[in-house]
Design an enzyme around this catalytic site. Structure first.
Site, PDB file in Angstrom:
ATOM      1  CE  LYS A   9      -1.822   1.427   4.043  1.00  0.00           C
ATOM      2  NZ  LYS A   9      -1.495   2.802   4.460  1.00  0.00           N
ATOM      3  CG  ASN A  10       2.192   2.675   3.541  1.00  0.00           C
ATOM      4  OD1 ASN A  10       1.035   2.977   3.219  1.00  0.00           O
ATOM      5  ND2 ASN A  10       2.540   2.447   4.784  1.00  0.00           N
ATOM      6  NE  ARG A  34      -1.327  11.479   7.976  1.00  0.00           N
ATOM      7  CZ  ARG A  34      -1.083  12.781   8.155  1.00  0.00           C
ATOM      8  NH1 ARG A  34      -2.069  13.543   8.557  1.00  0.00           N
ATOM      9  NH2 ARG A  34       0.096  13.281   7.918  1.00  0.00           N
ATOM     10  CB  CYS A  36      -5.465  10.257  11.819  1.00  0.00           C
ATOM     11  SG  CYS A  36      -3.886   9.593  12.290  1.00  0.00           S
ATOM     12  NE  ARG A  82      -0.120   9.964  10.453  1.00  0.00           N
ATOM     13  CZ  ARG A  82      -0.593   8.989   9.670  1.00  0.00           C
ATOM     14  NH1 ARG A  82      -1.773   8.470   9.899  1.00  0.00           N
ATOM     15  NH2 ARG A  82       0.133   8.580   8.646  1.00  0.00           N
ATOM     16  N   PRO A  83       0.945  16.403  11.551  1.00  0.00           N
ATOM     17  CG  PRO A  83       2.585  17.740  12.525  1.00  0.00           C
ATOM     18  CD  PRO A  83       1.792  16.493  12.747  1.00  0.00           C
ATOM     19  CB  ILE A  84       1.505  18.218   6.087  1.00  0.00           C
ATOM     20  CG1 ILE A  84       0.551  19.419   6.002  1.00  0.00           C
ATOM     21  CG2 ILE A  84       0.726  16.920   6.100  1.00  0.00           C
ATOM     22  CD1 ILE A  84      -0.188  19.499   4.654  1.00  0.00           C
ATOM     23  CG  ASP A  85       5.636  20.637  10.538  1.00  0.00           C
ATOM     24  OD1 ASP A  85       4.997  19.587  10.722  1.00  0.00           O
ATOM     25  OD2 ASP A  85       6.807  20.801  10.929  1.00  0.00           O
ATOM     26  CD  GLN A  86       9.741  19.112   9.168  1.00  0.00           C
ATOM     27  OE1 GLN A  86      10.845  19.069   8.609  1.00  0.00           O
ATOM     28  NE2 GLN A  86       9.446  19.990  10.089  1.00  0.00           N
ATOM     29  CG  ASP A 131       3.143   1.453   9.757  1.00  0.00           C
ATOM     30  OD1 ASP A 131       3.353   1.725   8.565  1.00  0.00           O
ATOM     31  OD2 ASP A 131       2.808   2.312  10.601  1.00  0.00           O
ATOM     32  NE  ARG A 133      -7.460   4.193   5.772  1.00  0.00           N
ATOM     33  CZ  ARG A 133      -6.904   5.288   6.271  1.00  0.00           C
ATOM     34  NH1 ARG A 133      -7.300   5.754   7.443  1.00  0.00           N
ATOM     35  NH2 ARG A 133      -5.976   5.938   5.618  1.00  0.00           N
TER      36      ARG A 133
HETATM   37  C1  EPZ Z   1       3.904   7.026   6.613  1.00  0.00           C
HETATM   38  O1  EPZ Z   1       3.040   8.001   7.159  1.00  0.00           O
HETATM   39  C2  EPZ Z   1       3.068   5.770   6.448  1.00  0.00           C
HETATM   40  N1  EPZ Z   1       1.983   6.025   5.512  1.00  0.00           N
HETATM   41  C3  EPZ Z   1       2.502   5.347   7.803  1.00  0.00           C
HETATM   42  O2  EPZ Z   1       1.805   4.130   7.616  1.00  0.00           O
HETATM   43  C4  EPZ Z   1       3.675   5.090   8.760  1.00  0.00           C
HETATM   44  O3  EPZ Z   1       3.160   4.776  10.037  1.00  0.00           O
HETATM   45  C5  EPZ Z   1       4.550   6.357   8.856  1.00  0.00           C
HETATM   46  O4  EPZ Z   1       4.980   6.746   7.528  1.00  0.00           O
HETATM   47  C6  EPZ Z   1       5.781   6.140   9.711  1.00  0.00           C
HETATM   48  O5  EPZ Z   1       6.530   5.079   9.203  1.00  0.00           O
HETATM   49  C7  EPZ Z   1       2.265   6.037   4.171  1.00  0.00           C
HETATM   50  O6  EPZ Z   1       3.394   5.820   3.747  1.00  0.00           O
HETATM   51  C8  EPZ Z   1       1.118   6.306   3.261  1.00  0.00           C
HETATM   52  P1  EPZ Z   1       5.694  10.430   8.758  1.00  0.00           P
HETATM   53  P2  EPZ Z   1       3.515   9.544   7.218  1.00  0.00           P
HETATM   54  O7  EPZ Z   1       5.538  11.698   8.022  1.00  0.00           O
HETATM   55  O8  EPZ Z   1       4.390   9.847   6.072  1.00  0.00           O
HETATM   56  C9  EPZ Z   1       5.709  13.685  12.191  1.00  0.00           C
HETATM   57  C10 EPZ Z   1       0.039   2.638   7.833  1.00  0.00           C
HETATM   58  O9  EPZ Z   1      -0.323   2.033   8.839  1.00  0.00           O
HETATM   59  N2  EPZ Z   1       5.611  14.666  11.112  1.00  0.00           N
HETATM   60  O10 EPZ Z   1       6.898   9.581   8.501  1.00  0.00           O
HETATM   61  O11 EPZ Z   1       2.306  10.350   7.434  1.00  0.00           O
HETATM   62  C11 EPZ Z   1       4.460  12.826  12.293  1.00  0.00           C
HETATM   63  O12 EPZ Z   1       3.477  13.479  13.072  1.00  0.00           O
HETATM   64  C12 EPZ Z   1       0.400   4.103   7.927  1.00  0.00           C
HETATM   65  O13 EPZ Z   1       0.195   2.137   6.687  1.00  0.00           O
HETATM   66  C13 EPZ Z   1       5.668  16.031  11.421  1.00  0.00           C
HETATM   67  O14 EPZ Z   1       5.777  16.410  12.581  1.00  0.00           O
HETATM   68  O15 EPZ Z   1       4.395   9.533   8.541  1.00  0.00           O
HETATM   69  C14 EPZ Z   1       4.965  11.570  12.945  1.00  0.00           C
HETATM   70  O16 EPZ Z   1       5.023  11.763  14.346  1.00  0.00           O
HETATM   71  C15 EPZ Z   1       0.049   4.677   9.291  1.00  0.00           C
HETATM   72  N3  EPZ Z   1       5.580  16.939  10.412  1.00  0.00           N
HETATM   73  C16 EPZ Z   1       6.394  11.437  12.400  1.00  0.00           C
HETATM   74  O17 EPZ Z   1       6.736  12.736  11.883  1.00  0.00           O
HETATM   75  C17 EPZ Z   1       5.461  16.558   9.094  1.00  0.00           C
HETATM   76  O18 EPZ Z   1       5.398  17.429   8.210  1.00  0.00           O
HETATM   77  C18 EPZ Z   1       6.533  10.436  11.260  1.00  0.00           C
HETATM   78  O19 EPZ Z   1       5.532  10.753  10.320  1.00  0.00           O
HETATM   79  C19 EPZ Z   1       5.419  15.173   8.801  1.00  0.00           C
HETATM   80  C20 EPZ Z   1       5.511  14.249   9.822  1.00  0.00           C
END
Ligand code: EPZ
Length: 443
Positions: A22-23, A117, A141, A146-150, A329, A421
């Site tokens: 999926k990812n 998301r 969620c 799970r912000p997207i500030d980065q 995960d 999902r």
């Molecule tokens: C990806 O989510 C995966 N989803 C998630 O899988 C997985 O749990 C996660 O990476 C961590 O490995 C997909 O690939 C579609 P992150 P993502 O950005 O990209 C913080 C599943 O079960 N963060 O690596 O959303 C965030 O809050 C799903 O298949 C910021 O602060 O995760 C988290 O604490 C669930 N600002 C940490 O970083 C940002 O701009 C890691 O998040 C982005 C992230």
């Protein structure tokens, strides 16, 4: 809303095959927005999240479908109301095609983004190709803010103007310009979004402190096949020399390491002897090491990984971390196993701030778990007993199904739309291994 009923206590045997990731599929399909023309992806699992992304691309004007093109996903359909089951008849073809030649809208509406998301992955490609995008903020969620500030900081570094209006991100740029971007923390979709945006930027982009997941490597390979000039994916430093245009590229999606890890945990908790085919062993080192520590044994066989489990696992301590550390995960699935281990285990969740939603439900099955902030102490109990439990998020729902395989009597997991999902027919796969699992259609 569908539920899944499990009669526990039966060991698993036979063989099962891992579906496509999926990812990995989600960013690769999003990358098709970068180029006019038709891309065909093989081994794309039939999941609710893939359908949501298909609807989103269709909403924008892309032609999206499965199989030989005879089963188009209607772009106009809104996402199913939460809880509408995925028809579990014949799974759709695993071939998925997208033609992003004539996009009319560069936008991702709230009603689609709120259900997934990962829709945010269209932001980078849209700004890069069209110079504008209007994408709903994902909102939080179950497992965290799970912000997207980065993502947004990176796009601004590439020269995009970013404004927030009515819950939407509005991003515009005449043409993105290469830059050096240092992520505050490794973010999987953040890294993916900026890889896609930089592919069409003018000049060189250096991404530092990148996430290293295998799905990022798969996206880098897909972008290179499309004509991007990109190196370093899978390491913390990714360099992209922007090009003026990209072309569509066909691809086969890698096996899903999280589904594979979930199946390994299923055998570990139920007991038995199973051959897991297409298991991406090279992407599962941390999970395999932890399961071995807990007493599960693995032997590589032609085409798969044979898993054998002891009657009762040993307690182990685990800390989740970005790849190649133990995957967040697979934290909930391992916790289900540890709830029947000999001794006490410490589970530390470092990636998300609220990923222990499965604890209360596991306790309803008799687990002895206490949570203090990011740490859960799991005192292994000799047995679990079946009960009604509720899924709260994708991997928590898998954890409850696994616990049900062990619990004496009947366990009913409600709200399994969470499971749909990210797992393609998990109940059918478990049934094929001898488990007594059935889906109970919702009202
Ligand atoms: C990806 O989510 C995966 N989803 C998630 O899988 C997985 O749990 C996660 O990476 C961590 O490995 C997909 O690939 C579609 P992150 P993502 O950005 O990209 C913080 C599943 O079960 N963060 O690596 O959303 C965030 O809050 C799903 O298949 C910021 O602060 O995760 C988290 O604490 C669930 N600002 C940490 O970083 C940002 O701009 C890691 O998040 C982005 C992230």
């Amino acid at each position: 809303m569908d539920a899944i009923e499990i009669e526990g206590g039966l060991p698993l045997s036979g063989e099962v095959s891992v579906s496509g990731s999926k990812n990995a599929a989600l960013p690769m399909i999003a990358a098709s927005l970068l180029a006019p023309g038709r891309s065909v992806f093989q081994e794309v699992p039939d999941l609710a999240d893939i359908r949501t992304l298909g609807r989103l691309l269709g909403h924008m004007g892309a032609k999206v479908g499965r199989g030989d093109g005879s089963e188009p996903i209607s772009p106009s359909l809104p996402p199913p109301p939460r809880g509408e089951p995925i028809p579990v008849g014949q799974p759709a073809s695993r071939t998925f095609h997208v033609d992003a030649s004539n996009l009319e809208k560069a936008e991702a509406p709230y009603e689609l983004v709120k259900t997934m998301r990962a829709s945010v992955l269209v932001l980078g490609p849209l700004v890069a190709r069209f110079g504008r995008a209007r994408v709903s903020l994902p909102g939080g969620c179950a497992i965290g803010a799970r912000p997207i500030d980065q993502h947004l900081k990176g796009l601004e570094a590439l020269g995009a103007q970013i404004t927030l209006e009515g819950g939407y991100v509005i991003a515009t740029a005449k043409r993105l310009k290469g830059a050096t971007i240092l992520f505050d923390l490794p973010t999987v979709t953040g890294t993916e979004n900026l890889m896609m945006a930089a592919a069409l930027a003018d000049g060189k982009t250096v991404l530092e402190n990148c996430a290293r997941e295998p799905e990022i490597i798969a996206l880098g390979e897909q972008l290179r096949a499309m004509g991007a000039n990109i190196t370093g994916e899978g390491t913390p430093l990714i360099t992209i020399e922007g090009v003026d245009e990209l072309k569509p590229a066909n691809a086969t999606v890698i096996p899903d390491r999280i589904e594979a890890g979930t199946l390994l945990c299923a055998v570990a908790i139920a007991g038995g002897d199973v051959l897991v085919k297409r298991a991406p062993v090279q992407h599962l080192e941390a999970a395999l090491a932890k399961l071995r520590e807990a007493g599960t044994s693995f032997t590589s066989e032609s085409g798969g990984l044979r898993v054998r489990a002891p009657a009762r696992p040993d307690a182990v301590d685990v800390i989740t971390a970005p790849y190649p550390g133990y995957p967040t995960d697979l934290q909930a699935q391992l916790m289900a196993l540890l709830s029947v281990a000999k001794g006490a285990s410490r589970v530390v969740e470092t990636v998300f701030e609220n990923r222990f939603m499965h604890v209360n439900e596991l306790q309803r099955l008799g687990a002895d778990i206490s949570v203090d902030g990011h740490t859960a102490v799991v005192k292994g109990v000799p047995r679990l007993s079946g009960a009604q439990v509720m899924a709260t998020d994708l991997r928590a729902s898998a954890s409850l199904v696994l616990a049900g395989l062990r619990a004496e009597g009947k366990t009913t997991v409600s709200r399994v739309y969470h499971l749909d999902r990210g797992y393609e027919g998990l109940e059918k796969k478990l049934t094929s291994l001898g488990a007594r699992v059935r889906r109970v259609p919702g009202n």
